[in-house]
Design an enzyme around this catalytic site. Structure first.
Site, mmCIF file in Angstrom:
data_model
loop_
_atom_site.group_PDB
_atom_site.id
_atom_site.type_symbol
_atom_site.label_atom_id
_atom_site.label_comp_id
_atom_site.label_asym_id
_atom_site.label_seq_id
_atom_site.Cartn_x
_atom_site.Cartn_y
_atom_site.Cartn_z
ATOM 1 N N SER A 119 -16.637 39.188 -19.063
ATOM 2 C CA SER A 119 -15.341 39.340 -18.078
ATOM 3 C C SER A 119 -15.724 38.426 -16.918
ATOM 4 O O SER A 119 -15.564 37.406 -16.798
ATOM 5 C CB SER A 119 -15.735 40.867 -17.514
ATOM 6 O OG SER A 119 -14.468 41.371 -16.807
ATOM 7 N N ASP A 173 -7.598 45.121 -25.215
ATOM 8 C CA ASP A 173 -8.205 44.955 -23.836
ATOM 9 C C ASP A 173 -7.268 45.307 -22.817
ATOM 10 O O ASP A 173 -6.280 44.757 -22.413
ATOM 11 C CB ASP A 173 -8.700 43.623 -23.604
ATOM 12 C CG ASP A 173 -9.840 43.440 -22.127
ATOM 13 O OD1 ASP A 173 -9.476 44.174 -21.205
ATOM 14 O OD2 ASP A 173 -10.706 42.577 -22.253
ATOM 15 N N HIS A 204 -12.281 46.613 -23.681
ATOM 16 C CA HIS A 204 -12.857 45.593 -22.924
ATOM 17 C C HIS A 204 -14.319 45.983 -23.119
ATOM 18 O O HIS A 204 -15.026 46.489 -22.098
ATOM 19 C CB HIS A 204 -12.410 45.838 -21.231
ATOM 20 C CG HIS A 204 -13.081 44.565 -20.155
ATOM 21 N ND1 HIS A 204 -12.552 43.595 -20.552
ATOM 22 C CD2 HIS A 204 -13.764 44.965 -19.331
ATOM 23 C CE1 HIS A 204 -13.004 42.849 -19.598
ATOM 24 N NE2 HIS A 204 -13.700 43.501 -18.812
#
Length: 223
Positions: A119, A173, A204
């Site tokens: 991320s 996600d 995620h």
């Protein structure tokens, strides 16, 4: 520039390390977040890999009402084009580069270093890898995207053009939509980097299938 190295969680092999994975966490997490995956990767001890999980500094995050949390940069809006704050990305990139240099100074050559990020951490990894003078063993960018992708065409160095870059993303996600990861993949590919793209039926996060693939990939790039 702040010469003090980022604080880290460090997991060492049973023998003297000859390779290193520097793994950058996501927003609001810390270096402790991904440390438990090391045994899950089941890497052979012969690889002698040291894992370093740095903690991002705490900073106020605009989209979270200015709440302070560990973050590699501020998120001022959730817009695709302006999600990552470039100044913060550059500042964190410098701090991570100091960490990379410290490993090289300690005897682990750059071509035995893998830069990994999830991320926000992946944004930093994808900012550093195409621009740095050191040639890495590999780059791992998970559930992530690219800051200011249009800048890359003028800023990319050729050093890591042949370095394997593994990008992976969850198809469900909702934090970083899969199209953002795929857009970063296309930009890297368009700029001549050796990048692969794969998706998993997950949100995620990371899943076991993905960890197995990461393990196989690490064994390949660090063999």
């Amino acid at each position: 520039m702040n010469e003090q190295l980022l604080p880290c969680v460090e997991i060492n092999p049973t023998t003297t390390p000859t390779a290193c994975v520097i793994w950058l966490h996501g927003l609001g997490d810390s270096g402790h977040g991904f440390a438990p995956i090391v045994p899950e990767l089941k890497l052979p001890s012969s690889l002698a890999v040291k894992f370093i999980f740095p903690h991002a500094p705490e900073r106020p995050i605009t989209v979270n009402g200015g709440m302070r949390m560990r973050a590699w940069y501020d998120i001022k809006s959730m817009d695709f084009d302006s999600r990552a704050d470039l100044a913060g990305v550059q500042e964190s990139a410098e701090q991570v580069e100091q960490l990379i240099q410290a490993q090289i100074d300690n005897g682990i050559p750059a071509n035995r270093i893998v830069l990994a990020g999830f991320s926000q951490g992946g944004v930093i990894a994808l900012h550093i890898a195409p621009r740095i003078k050191h040639k890495f063993a590999g780059v791992l960018a998970l559930s992530t995207y690219m800051c200011e992708p249009t800048l890359l065409v003028n800023e990319a160095q050729s050093t890591n053009k042949t370095t394997p870059i593994m990008m992976a993303h969850g198809e469900q996600d909702e934090v970083v939509p899969v199209f953002m990861g795929n857009a970063a993949y296309e930009v890297l590919k368009g700029n001549g980097f050796d990048v692969t793209w794969q998706t998993y039926m997950m949100q995620h996060n990371v899943c076991m299938e993905e960890l197995n693939d990461i393990s196989a990939w690490l064994q390949k790039v660090l063999k």
